[in-house]
Design a protein around this motif. Structure first.
Motif, short mmCIF file in Angstrom:
data_model
loop_
_atom_site.label_atom_id
_atom_site.label_comp_id
_atom_site.label_asym_id
_atom_site.label_seq_id
_atom_site.Cartn_x
_atom_site.Cartn_y
_atom_site.Cartn_z
N UNK A 40 1.12 -1.56 0.16
CA UNK A 40 0.68 0.06 0.49
C UNK A 40 0.95 1.22 0.43
N UNK A 41 1.85 1.32 1.20
CA UNK A 41 2.90 2.32 0.78
C UNK A 41 3.74 2.44 -0.75
N UNK A 42 3.94 1.54 -0.97
CA UNK A 42 4.42 1.62 -2.68
C UNK A 42 4.02 2.32 -3.88
N UNK A 43 2.39 1.61 -3.35
CA UNK A 43 1.23 2.07 -4.98
C UNK A 43 1.30 3.84 -4.17
N UNK A 44 1.07 3.97 -2.81
CA UNK A 44 0.69 5.57 -3.08
C UNK A 44 2.29 6.18 -3.39
N UNK A 45 3.57 6.08 -3.29
CA UNK A 45 4.18 6.81 -3.97
C UNK A 45 5.35 6.33 -4.90
N UNK A 46 4.34 5.36 -5.66
CA UNK A 46 4.68 4.72 -7.06
C UNK A 46 6.01 3.84 -6.98
N UNK A 47 6.14 3.34 -5.98
CA UNK A 47 7.63 2.82 -5.84
C UNK A 47 7.20 0.72 -6.17
N UNK A 48 7.29 0.43 -5.53
CA UNK A 48 7.64 -1.56 -5.76
C UNK A 48 7.97 -1.20 -4.20
N UNK A 49 7.11 -2.67 -4.03
CA UNK A 49 6.71 -2.51 -2.34
C UNK A 49 8.36 -3.39 -1.99
N UNK A 50 9.20 -4.00 -2.87
CA UNK A 50 10.49 -4.37 -2.83
C UNK A 50 11.31 -3.51 -2.14
N UNK A 51 11.12 -2.38 -2.81
CA UNK A 51 11.48 -0.98 -2.83
C UNK A 51 11.52 -0.69 -1.43
N UNK A 52 10.43 -0.10 -1.17
CA UNK A 52 10.04 -0.21 0.42
C UNK A 52 10.70 -0.66 0.85
N UNK A 53 10.74 -2.33 1.52
CA UNK A 53 11.33 -3.05 1.87
C UNK A 53 12.73 -2.86 2.25
N UNK A 54 13.95 -2.72 0.81
CA UNK A 54 14.54 -2.07 1.65
C UNK A 54 14.98 -0.77 1.65
N UNK A 55 14.33 -0.18 1.47
CA UNK A 55 14.26 1.04 2.42
C UNK A 55 13.72 1.17 4.06
N UNK A 56 13.18 0.00 4.20
CA UNK A 56 13.03 0.04 5.87
C UNK A 56 13.60 -0.48 6.13
#
Length: 68
Positions: free
Chosen positions: A18-34
């Protein structure tokens, strides 16, 4: 990167997808940021902050001594 993105995301009741969709990135990128394994652009940092309703310095601030 030592940040609090995961805590803010969970507090905002968002999944990684959901965060990825909201900011226009992939879920994998969110995971890497975290995990601190991806250094997002300032624009992406701000998009994340606006989405989870947190301030930039609250999520992404790095102390000077952490650069050494």
């Amino acid at each position: 990167m030592n940040n609090k993105v995961k805590l803010a995301r969970v507090k905002a009741n968002l999944t990684q997808q959901e965060l990825a969709d909201a900011v226009g990135i992939t879920r994998q990128t969110v995971s890497l940021i975290e995990k601190g394994k991806y250094n997002p652009t300032l624009k992406l940092c701000l998009q994340i902050c606006y989405t989870v309703d947190e301030r930039l310095d609250e999520l992404f601030w790095i102390e000077r001594e952490d650069f050494e």
